[in-house]
Design a protein around this motif. Structure first.
Motif, PDB file in Angstrom:
ATOM      1  N   LEU A   5       3.808 -13.237  -0.953  1.00 16.31           N
ATOM      2  CA  LEU A   5       5.211 -13.305  -0.540  1.00 16.31           C
ATOM      3  C   LEU A   5       5.312 -14.050   0.790  1.00 16.31           C
ATOM      4  O   LEU A   5       4.605 -13.733   1.750  1.00 16.31           O
ATOM      5  N   PHE A   6       6.199 -15.049   0.835  1.00 13.66           N
ATOM      6  CA  PHE A   6       6.428 -15.832   2.047  1.00 13.66           C
ATOM      7  C   PHE A   6       7.860 -15.577   2.531  1.00 13.66           C
ATOM      8  O   PHE A   6       8.814 -15.765   1.779  1.00 13.66           O
ATOM      9  N   THR A   7       8.013 -15.168   3.784  1.00 16.98           N
ATOM     10  CA  THR A   7       9.350 -14.899   4.312  1.00 16.98           C
ATOM     11  C   THR A   7       9.400 -15.159   5.807  1.00 16.98           C
ATOM     12  O   THR A   7       8.449 -14.857   6.539  1.00 16.98           O
ATOM     13  N   ASP A   8      10.534 -15.699   6.259  1.00 19.47           N
ATOM     14  CA  ASP A   8      10.748 -15.917   7.686  1.00 19.47           C
ATOM     15  C   ASP A   8      11.554 -14.795   8.323  1.00 19.47           C
ATOM     16  O   ASP A   8      11.957 -14.913   9.484  1.00 19.47           O
ATOM     17  N   THR A   9      11.777 -13.725   7.592  1.00 17.53           N
ATOM     18  CA  THR A   9      12.391 -12.526   8.176  1.00 17.53           C
ATOM     19  C   THR A   9      11.747 -11.293   7.544  1.00 17.53           C
ATOM     20  O   THR A   9      11.603 -11.219   6.321  1.00 17.53           O
ATOM     21  N   TYR A  10      11.350 -10.364   8.397  1.00 15.15           N
ATOM     22  CA  TYR A  10      10.643  -9.174   7.917  1.00 15.15           C
ATOM     23  C   TYR A  10      10.680  -8.138   9.037  1.00 15.15           C
ATOM     24  O   TYR A  10      10.726  -8.493  10.213  1.00 15.15           O
ATOM     25  N   PRO A  11      10.702  -6.844   8.708  1.00 20.16           N
ATOM     26  CA  PRO A  11      10.719  -5.824   9.747  1.00 20.16           C
ATOM     27  C   PRO A  11       9.599  -6.051  10.771  1.00 20.16           C
ATOM     28  O   PRO A  11       8.533  -6.524  10.400  1.00 20.16           O
ATOM     29  N   ARG A  67      13.620 -15.653  11.650  1.00 23.86           N
ATOM     30  CA  ARG A  67      12.702 -16.338  12.544  1.00 23.86           C
ATOM     31  C   ARG A  67      12.201 -17.656  11.939  1.00 23.86           C
ATOM     32  O   ARG A  67      12.086 -17.777  10.727  1.00 23.86           O
ATOM     33  N   ILE A  68      11.940 -18.618  12.809  1.00 23.21           N
ATOM     34  CA  ILE A  68      11.287 -19.857  12.405  1.00 23.21           C
ATOM     35  C   ILE A  68       9.837 -19.755  12.854  1.00 23.21           C
ATOM     36  O   ILE A  68       9.533 -19.815  14.045  1.00 23.21           O
ATOM     37  N   ALA A  69       8.937 -19.554  11.909  1.00 25.24           N
ATOM     38  CA  ALA A  69       7.525 -19.348  12.231  1.00 25.24           C
ATOM     39  C   ALA A  69       6.822 -20.685  12.444  1.00 25.24           C
ATOM     40  O   ALA A  69       7.260 -21.732  11.961  1.00 25.24           O
ATOM     41  N   PRO A  93      13.759 -20.609   3.043  1.00 28.37           N
ATOM     42  CA  PRO A  93      13.467 -22.038   2.936  1.00 28.37           C
ATOM     43  C   PRO A  93      13.024 -22.680   4.246  1.00 28.37           C
ATOM     44  O   PRO A  93      13.216 -23.876   4.451  1.00 28.37           O
ATOM     45  N   PHE A  94      12.424 -21.880   5.140  1.00 27.26           N
ATOM     46  CA  PHE A  94      12.016 -22.421   6.427  1.00 27.26           C
ATOM     47  C   PHE A  94      10.512 -22.684   6.431  1.00 27.26           C
ATOM     48  O   PHE A  94       9.909 -22.905   5.392  1.00 27.26           O
ATOM     49  N   ASN A  95       9.892 -22.628   7.608  1.00 28.84           N
ATOM     50  CA  ASN A  95       8.509 -23.092   7.735  1.00 28.84           C
ATOM     51  C   ASN A  95       7.519 -22.326   6.864  1.00 28.84           C
ATOM     52  O   ASN A  95       6.645 -22.933   6.233  1.00 28.84           O
TER      53      ASN A  95
END
Length: 384
Positions: A5-11, A67-69, A93-95
């Motif tokens: 799983l790829f995500t730019d927002t997570y707890p 966040r933009i990682a 759809p970010f980094n």
């Protein structure tokens, strides 16, 4: 099945997307499905785990909670080679999403995406309409390779179909009906915030322009005086507009900042109405949490939230951006206590039908379908 799983927002980030993905990870654990998560960094060490890989990040200007990682591509490649996933789920759809997309293309691994946020709707509130065409070109390019694109509502599906997105599938949201429960209501919660008036009206969400807080402010300040004297307002959330709102709001409005867990559940259950004028929701998790708590909602007639609230049954649907219409619906409910009580029973009944386990199990079945289709395609190509 092995899932990456790829995500730019997570707890510990606090937003509906992060909470949903965290629940998905819990469900994967519950079903003993091997998984790894690539997410932005966190300053809370206790949130780190062996299967959660975090990267240095910065806030996204349209949505600071997202966040933009700055991912280490070599590290990601090494971790994926070792894990050998059967499927990639790319949630943003970010980094980090781009990193997963690039790897999946090269390795020909099945990929799915989930669409969570109408960033195009946000542009209006930040005076960036000129950026819309460029944003859509990127979003259309980014989402082309996915076997399925999961969306939370029919409204979102139709919105993307107009942009010629293909392979769209519904992945609705559920609610924790044990946490968000009418019995969480307590006099102790109201005492904590000195809420002494007869009625408590609630808003929960990010305190930012795209949540139509200008409409909320007009609802609060232009309510008839005889009702306003009877109402406390509770504003739960953080965001760039909090300071200005606190200065401008009348004395019967209390700001709590972020609330989570038991305290958030108490806020919903202690309230008589949930008032939510936002028009940019792809779903509206907070509205469903209110309904689960036995609290009817008054919402705008635009966005995915209209698929949660049924007019005159679990709440009222008002004309978007029309504060007078919101006020009229609120007055109707206050003047008909029996209708308000009946709606409270209906909201709870509806929420009990929205089980997270069922929703996530359906998602897992969809994952398996994507993987199976890829296996068949590979066998067919080899046979040729």
């Amino acid at each position: 099945m092995k899932l990456a799983l790829f995500t730019d927002t997570y707890p510990p980030q606090v937003n509906g997307v992060a909470k949903t993905l965290k629940r998905l990870v819990h469900h994967l654990e519950k079903r003993n499905i091997p998984h790894i998560v690539f997410a932005p960094d966190s300053n809370q060490e206790e949130l780190y785990a062996d299967n959660i890989h975090r990267f240095i990040s910065m806030s996204f200007f349209l949505y600071p909670e997202c966040r933009i990682a700055l991912p280490n591509l070599l590290k990601i490649k090494k971790q994926l080679h070792h894990f050998k996933p059967d499927l990639l789920h790319i949630a943003t759809p970010f980094n980090l999403g781009l990193s997963g997309l690039t790897y999946g293309k090269k390795q020909q691994i099945p990929m799915v995406a989930s669409y969570h946020t109408h960033f195009d709707h946000y542009l209006h509130y930040y005076h960036l309409e000129w950026f819309s065409n460029l944003l859509w070109r990127y979003m259309e390019w980014f989402h082309q390779p996915f076997s399925k694109i999961y969306v939370p509502s029919t409204e979102t599906k139709e919105h993307l179909e107009k942009r010629n997105f293909a392979n769209l599938a519904l992945w609705r949201r559920g609610v924790d009906s044990e946490l968000f429960h009418p019995l969480r209501s307590s006099s102790g919660f109201r005492d904590r915030y000195q809420l002494k008036r007869n009625y408590l009206f609630l808003f929960v969400g990010r305190l930012a322009p795209e949540k139509s807080l200008d409409v909320l402010q007009k609802i609060i300040t232009q309510m008839p005086d005889e009702l306003n004297r009877e109402v406390d307002w509770l504003i739960v959330g953080e965001g760039p507009l909090r300071g200005a709102l606190e200065q401008d709001m009348p004395s019967n409005v209390t700001f709590t900042g972020y609330l989570q867990g038991e305290e958030l559940a108490q806020a919903y259950a202690a309230s008589h109405l949930f008032v939510f004028p936002s028009t940019t929701e792809t779903f509206g998790n907070v509205a469903l949490e209110a309904l689960s708590s036995g609290t009817p909602a008054v919402v705008a007639n635009k966005g995915g939230v209209t698929e949660i609230v049924t007019h005159k049954k679990t709440g009222m649907i008002a004309e978007a951006n029309n504060h007078d219409d919101f006020i009229q619906h609120i007055l109707t409910l206050v003047n008909k206590p029996s209708l308000l009580k009946e709606m409270g029973l209906n909201t709870r009944q509806y929420a009990l039908s929205q089980s997270w386990d069922t929703i996530f199990d359906n998602l897992l079945a969809s994952y398996e379908e994507v993987i199976a289709r890829k296996v068949l395609q590979t066998k067919y190509q080899k046979a040729l």
